[in-house]
Each structure stands twice: as C-alpha cells, then as structure tokens.
Scaffold this motif. Structure first.
Motif, PDB file in Angstrom:
ATOM      1  N   ASN A 236       0.976  -1.262  -0.124  1.00  0.00           N
ATOM      2  CA  ASN A 236      -0.075  -0.099   0.188  1.00  0.00           C
ATOM      3  C   ASN A 236       0.983   1.137  -0.120  1.00  0.00           C
ATOM      4  OD1 ASN A 236       0.996   0.263   2.711  1.00  0.00           O
ATOM      5  ND2 ASN A 236      -0.926  -0.890   3.595  1.00  0.00           N
ATOM      6  N   GLU A 237       0.287   2.304   0.072  1.00  0.00           N
ATOM      7  CA  GLU A 237       1.006   3.767  -0.091  1.00  0.00           C
ATOM      8  C   GLU A 237       1.901   3.918   1.064  1.00  0.00           C
ATOM      9  OE1 GLU A 237       2.196   7.205  -1.558  1.00  0.00           O
ATOM     10  OE2 GLU A 237       0.849   5.661  -2.504  1.00  0.00           O
ATOM     11  N   HIS A 238       1.749   3.432   2.273  1.00  0.00           N
ATOM     12  CA  HIS A 238       2.537   3.515   3.515  1.00  0.00           C
ATOM     13  C   HIS A 238       3.536   2.908   3.409  1.00  0.00           C
ATOM     14  CE1 HIS A 238       3.678   3.787   7.642  1.00  0.00           C
ATOM     15  NE2 HIS A 238       3.620   2.334   7.815  1.00  0.00           N
ATOM     16  N   GLN A 239       3.648   1.453   2.825  1.00  0.00           N
ATOM     17  CA  GLN A 239       4.609   0.581   2.520  1.00  0.00           C
ATOM     18  C   GLN A 239       5.669   1.029   1.514  1.00  0.00           C
ATOM     19  OE1 GLN A 239       2.167  -2.885   2.144  1.00  0.00           O
ATOM     20  NE2 GLN A 239       2.818  -3.624   4.310  1.00  0.00           N
ATOM     21  N   ARG A 240       4.991   1.642   0.428  1.00  0.00           N
ATOM     22  CA  ARG A 240       5.707   2.194  -0.413  1.00  0.00           C
ATOM     23  C   ARG A 240       6.661   3.408  -0.074  1.00  0.00           C
ATOM     24  NH1 ARG A 240       2.137   4.293  -5.192  1.00  0.00           N
ATOM     25  NH2 ARG A 240       4.147   5.149  -5.884  1.00  0.00           N
ATOM     26  N   PHE A 241       6.081   4.226   0.921  1.00  0.00           N
ATOM     27  CA  PHE A 241       6.550   5.393   1.352  1.00  0.00           C
ATOM     28  C   PHE A 241       7.882   4.902   2.296  1.00  0.00           C
ATOM     29  CE2 PHE A 241       7.482   8.185   5.111  1.00  0.00           C
ATOM     30  CZ  PHE A 241       7.494   9.463   4.370  1.00  0.00           C
ATOM     31  N   LEU A 242       7.742   3.915   2.934  1.00  0.00           N
ATOM     32  CA  LEU A 242       8.629   3.333   3.864  1.00  0.00           C
ATOM     33  C   LEU A 242       9.872   2.613   3.041  1.00  0.00           C
ATOM     34  CD1 LEU A 242       6.638   1.291   6.653  1.00  0.00           C
ATOM     35  CD2 LEU A 242       8.103   3.635   6.860  1.00  0.00           C
ATOM     36  N   ILE A 243       9.459   2.090   2.128  1.00  0.00           N
ATOM     37  CA  ILE A 243      10.467   1.464   0.890  1.00  0.00           C
ATOM     38  C   ILE A 243      11.278   2.692   0.651  1.00  0.00           C
ATOM     39  CG2 ILE A 243      11.154   0.214  -1.195  1.00  0.00           C
ATOM     40  CD1 ILE A 243       8.513  -1.559  -0.266  1.00  0.00           C
ATOM     41  N   LYS A 244      10.498   3.551  -0.166  1.00  0.00           N
ATOM     42  CA  LYS A 244      11.297   4.675  -0.818  1.00  0.00           C
ATOM     43  C   LYS A 244      12.303   5.473   0.189  1.00  0.00           C
ATOM     44  CE  LYS A 244      10.262   8.556  -3.685  1.00  0.00           C
ATOM     45  NZ  LYS A 244       9.133   9.616  -4.321  1.00  0.00           N
ATOM     46  N   GLN A 245      11.962   5.710   1.445  1.00  0.00           N
ATOM     47  CA  GLN A 245      12.724   6.123   2.502  1.00  0.00           C
ATOM     48  C   GLN A 245      14.010   5.690   2.540  1.00  0.00           C
ATOM     49  OE1 GLN A 245      12.066   9.506   4.007  1.00  0.00           O
ATOM     50  NE2 GLN A 245      10.735   9.432   2.495  1.00  0.00           N
ATOM     51  N   SER A 246      13.973   4.126   2.774  1.00  0.00           N
ATOM     52  CA  SER A 246      15.137   3.395   2.652  1.00  0.00           C
ATOM     53  C   SER A 246      15.882   3.318   1.270  1.00  0.00           C
ATOM     54  CB  SER A 246      14.732   2.045   3.135  1.00  0.00           C
ATOM     55  OG  SER A 246      14.093   2.071   4.597  1.00  0.00           O
ATOM     56  N   TRP A 247      15.217   3.252   0.342  1.00  0.00           N
ATOM     57  CA  TRP A 247      15.809   3.357  -1.069  1.00  0.00           C
ATOM     58  C   TRP A 247      16.622   4.635  -1.103  1.00  0.00           C
ATOM     59  CZ3 TRP A 247      16.621  -0.624  -4.189  1.00  0.00           C
ATOM     60  CH2 TRP A 247      16.973  -0.384  -5.478  1.00  0.00           C
ATOM     61  N   VAL A 248      16.207   5.741  -0.819  1.00  0.00           N
ATOM     62  CA  VAL A 248      17.019   7.050  -0.871  1.00  0.00           C
ATOM     63  C   VAL A 248      18.149   6.902   0.029  1.00  0.00           C
ATOM     64  CG1 VAL A 248      16.843   9.620  -0.590  1.00  0.00           C
ATOM     65  CG2 VAL A 248      15.058   8.339  -1.640  1.00  0.00           C
ATOM     66  N   HIS A 249      18.143   6.579   1.155  1.00  0.00           N
ATOM     67  CA  HIS A 249      19.117   6.293   2.078  1.00  0.00           C
ATOM     68  C   HIS A 249      20.273   5.288   1.479  1.00  0.00           C
ATOM     69  CE1 HIS A 249      20.834   5.509   6.364  1.00  0.00           C
ATOM     70  NE2 HIS A 249      21.472   6.593   5.811  1.00  0.00           N
ATOM     71  N   ILE A 250      19.638   4.123   0.892  1.00  0.00           N
ATOM     72  CA  ILE A 250      21.030   3.179   0.228  1.00  0.00           C
ATOM     73  C   ILE A 250      21.562   3.972  -0.659  1.00  0.00           C
ATOM     74  CG2 ILE A 250      20.851   1.229  -1.044  1.00  0.00           C
ATOM     75  CD1 ILE A 250      18.717   0.054   0.596  1.00  0.00           C
ATOM     76  N   GLN A 251      20.878   4.709  -1.698  1.00  0.00           N
ATOM     77  CA  GLN A 251      21.670   5.355  -2.902  1.00  0.00           C
ATOM     78  C   GLN A 251      22.738   6.522  -2.116  1.00  0.00           C
ATOM     79  OE1 GLN A 251      18.305   6.877  -4.831  1.00  0.00           O
ATOM     80  NE2 GLN A 251      18.293   5.377  -6.267  1.00  0.00           N
ATOM     81  N   GLN A 252      22.318   7.172  -1.089  1.00  0.00           N
ATOM     82  CA  GLN A 252      23.113   8.025  -0.305  1.00  0.00           C
ATOM     83  C   GLN A 252      24.355   7.428   0.028  1.00  0.00           C
ATOM     84  OE1 GLN A 252      20.523   9.991   2.379  1.00  0.00           O
ATOM     85  NE2 GLN A 252      19.749  11.529   0.688  1.00  0.00           N
ATOM     86  N   LEU A 253      24.147   6.109   0.726  1.00  0.00           N
ATOM     87  CA  LEU A 253      25.239   5.373   1.319  1.00  0.00           C
ATOM     88  C   LEU A 253      26.229   4.806   0.391  1.00  0.00           C
ATOM     89  CD1 LEU A 253      23.202   3.446   4.341  1.00  0.00           C
ATOM     90  CD2 LEU A 253      24.880   5.390   4.575  1.00  0.00           C
ATOM     91  N   GLU A 254      25.571   4.153  -0.516  1.00  0.00           N
ATOM     92  CA  GLU A 254      26.422   3.584  -1.678  1.00  0.00           C
ATOM     93  C   GLU A 254      27.342   4.816  -2.342  1.00  0.00           C
ATOM     94  OE1 GLU A 254      23.570   2.126  -4.448  1.00  0.00           O
ATOM     95  OE2 GLU A 254      23.741   0.156  -3.585  1.00  0.00           O
ATOM     96  N   GLU A 255      27.037   5.910  -2.500  1.00  0.00           N
ATOM     97  CA  GLU A 255      27.527   7.360  -2.785  1.00  0.00           C
ATOM     98  C   GLU A 255      28.917   7.598  -1.843  1.00  0.00           C
ATOM     99  OE1 GLU A 255      25.166  10.655  -3.594  1.00  0.00           O
ATOM    100  OE2 GLU A 255      24.130   9.659  -5.510  1.00  0.00           O
ATOM    101  N   LEU A 256      28.474   7.441  -0.782  1.00  0.00           N
ATOM    102  CA  LEU A 256      29.416   7.794   0.373  1.00  0.00           C
ATOM    103  C   LEU A 256      30.467   6.723   0.509  1.00  0.00           C
ATOM    104  CD1 LEU A 256      27.041   9.221   3.405  1.00  0.00           C
ATOM    105  CD2 LEU A 256      28.690  10.463   1.988  1.00  0.00           C
TER     106      LEU A 256
END
Length: 379
Positions: free
Chosen positions: A214-234
């Motif tokens: 659902n929308e809530h779970q998509r939001f949670l996944i998106k937050q973690s996904w953005v964090h993963i991309q930032q961590l991979e860059e770092l």
C-alpha cells in the motif's frame, strides 16, 4: 630505582582540563617537581607546549583515555618523545586518587622506565584507519537498510527474495525501482528489467511481485531506498580516498594479497590497523596479543586456569576472523587443513580465533621480511 629519563612529564588528561607534572633531576636530593593545570582549548595546548619546553622536557607520558588524548598528542607530536600508556596498566595506589597525584605517578613511572608504550601509528596510517573504520560503519548501515526493505516487502507478501538470489543486484534494483514508483510491476516491465539468464523465471518473478503493498509501505521502502543510494555514494567516495592513501603502500598491499582469503578491502583494513612497520612490535606474539587473538595467561599455584583471549584491537580481530572464515572455505589450502580439525575438536569460533592468530603471525613475518606468502606442503 634506576633513573632512565632525567627530564620527563606526566599528563593526566580529561575532557576539560589537563594536569601536567614535570620531574627533573637525576638523584632524589636534587629532584624538582612542578605541577600545573591547563584547559583543553587549542590555545592552551600550545601554552602547555611552551611550558614544557621552558622546563626542557624530553619525554612525556599520558593515558589513552577515550579520545581526549588525541588533540593533545597532535599538538605535542614532533616536539617530545610521547609515550601513550594503557590506563589499566598504570593505575595509581588505591586511596591516593587525585588528578595531581595521577600526573605525578605517571611521571614517576616514565622516569624509571616502567611504562609500556602503546602502538600509535604515523599520521598517514591513522588517516587510513579512520577511513576504513568509517567504511565499515557505512556498510553496516547499508545492510540494515536493505534488511529493512526486505522486512517491508515480506509484510506486503512480495516474495521476490524467494525467486531472486540477490534482491539488490542489477535486476533486483530495477524491479524495486518500478515497484516504488508505481506500486506494482507489469509483466512487460519485468521482461525489460531482468537479466537474460532470468528469462526462464519471468512468470515466477511476476507472480512473486504481486502482493498487498500500500501507499504507507511504498513510502517506507522509498525512504530506505533513498538512504541506500546516499550510502552507496558515500562508500564510493571513501573507497576512492582509501585507494589514494594505499598508493604509498603498494608493496605491502601486494604482499598481503598473496595470502589466501585476503582481498583488497581486508588488506586495507590490516594495513590501517597494524601499519607496515613491524618493528613497533618486538615479536609476532606481541602483535597477536595486541590484536586480542592470543590465548590468555592465567596461572596460580602451579595451576593453569582460564586461557580466554584478552581484550585487544576489535577492528583487526574482526577482520582476521573474517579472513580466517574465508580461507577455511578454500580447497587444498594449508590453513584450511589446519582449521577443520580444530573446529571439530574445539568448535568453529575457537578455531577461527586460532587460525586468525596463526595468520597474523604469518603476516608479521611477511611484512618484516618483505616476502610474499609461500604455501606450505600439506602433510
């Protein structure tokens, strides 16, 4: 007792103050003691430097308390012979615990040569150490975020992990991006996202992506996904900087890479933690003890009690245990042949520490002699 250093100082370092005690003189009759307190601001550290120079101090000792010793060490390094001591090994006599008496006690121990010097690597190695430890932290955070996404997917009955071995591989990432954007993945999108080797599992992958997200779970996944991309860059930036520092240690890096089970990241961790100058450690046994992979020595009344390993450097210990586990999976290797009999008798954890001890002593010999690893013959 014999006096080894005529002009020395002991520093009792805290977060806000430093108590310094200078002892000069060769005989007890002409002994001079001077004590003064200094704040820990940078300008006061330079005032401490000038004060020590006025008394013509040549040697300094201080406890390795937390991280408070580091700014003091950075300012005084290069002007004096600094001994960093393990606080547990230079405890004062019970009942006489004050900052002034602690500083005087440290100075007395240094004066009579009773302080064992702790290993402090040069600046380049310390910088490399900071980077490798930070990389390990970021990788831990990256793994946590991946596990968090996997938990949300399982909660919404998306069974992608049961079909694809690596959900965060190239194909898995493309599918997850589509899932985050749309909330679902069409069969046509599946075909365009997956690798050719997975084409036979196209329908199974499509079915596994059909869940109750659902929308809530998509939001949670998106937050973690953005964090993963930032961590991979770092992590990528850190690895570039590590590669730049390793340019000065190409020979040692090449030597370490000849040992089975050691890859570039592990070799970088080893160089960062123990350095490349093995003369800092009198023997390979000292290095193994410092790393915390040597058996403990507890004997009383002729009876040998616990042989539990002592506390050492946790970073090099964890790296060596990872390397030992990797080499245990190598076929037809001498170290692997030593591991499995130990594991069957004493358990895998004790066997890993034993192989780590053996490998660290091998590394000591290789670095001090500048020789590559030579595989012993299996008996």
């Amino acid at each position: 007792m014999e006096v080894f250093i005529e002009r020395c100082a002991g520093l009792d370092v805290h977060s806000e103050t430093i108590v310094a005690c200078v002892i000069t003189g060769n005989h007890e009759e002409e002994l001079v003691k001077v004590t003064e307190s200094f704040p820990t601001l940078t300008k006061d550290l330079f005032r401490l430097l000038k004060w020590l120079e006025d008394y013509e101090v040549t040697h300094i000792a201080m406890e390795s308390t937390g991280i408070y010793w580091k700014p003091v060490f950075n300012v005084l390094e290069g002007f004096f012979d600094i001994t960093l001591a393990n606080a547990q090994r230079i405890k004062n006599v019970p009942g006489r615990k004050t900052d002034v008496s602690d500083a005087e006690w440290i100075a007395k121990l240094l004066r009579h040569g009773l302080i064992e010097r702790s290993f402090v690597p040069p600046v380049e190695i310390r910088e490399l150490r900071d980077l490798t430890r930070l990389r390990k932290k970021w990788i831990g955070h990256l793994t946590s975020e991946k596990n968090r996404i996997q938990k949300v997917l399982e909660s919404s009955n998306v069974k992608l992990s049961t079909v694809i071995s690596d959900v965060f591989g190239v194909s898995g990432k493309k599918l997850l991006e589509k899932l985050v954007e749309q909330g679902y993945v069409d069969p046509n999108d599946v075909e365009s996202c997956i690798h050719r080797s997975m084409s036979a599992k196209k329908q199974l992958i499509t079915d596994s992506l059909f869940g109750t997200i659902n929308e809530h779970q998509r939001f949670l996944i998106k937050q973690s996904w953005v964090h993963i991309q930032q961590l991979e860059e770092l992590i990528s930036e850190i690895e570039k900087r590590i590669d730049g520092l390793l340019e000065n240690y190409k020979e040692e890096l090449t030597i370490l890479l000849t040992i089975p089970g050691i890859k570039k990241d592990s070799a970088a961790n080893i160089i960062a933690e123990i350095g490349v100058d093995m003369t800092q450690f009198p023997t390979s046994q000292h290095l193994a003890s410092w790393a915390g992979v040597s058996p403990g020595n507890h004997e009383s009344a002729g009876k040998r009690r616990s042989s539990r390993t002592t506390k050492g450097n946790p970073h090099i210990k964890s790296t060596m245990c990872e390397v030992a586990w990797a080499v245990s999976r190598c076929r037809n290797r001498w170290l692997a042949a030593k591991y499995w009999p130990l594991a069957s008798r004493r358990g895998k954890k004790k066997a890993l520490v034993a192989i780590s001890h053996r490998m660290l002593r091998i590394i000591y010999s290789m670095l001090i002699n500048k020789e590559c690893y030579k595989e012993p013959q299996l008996s």
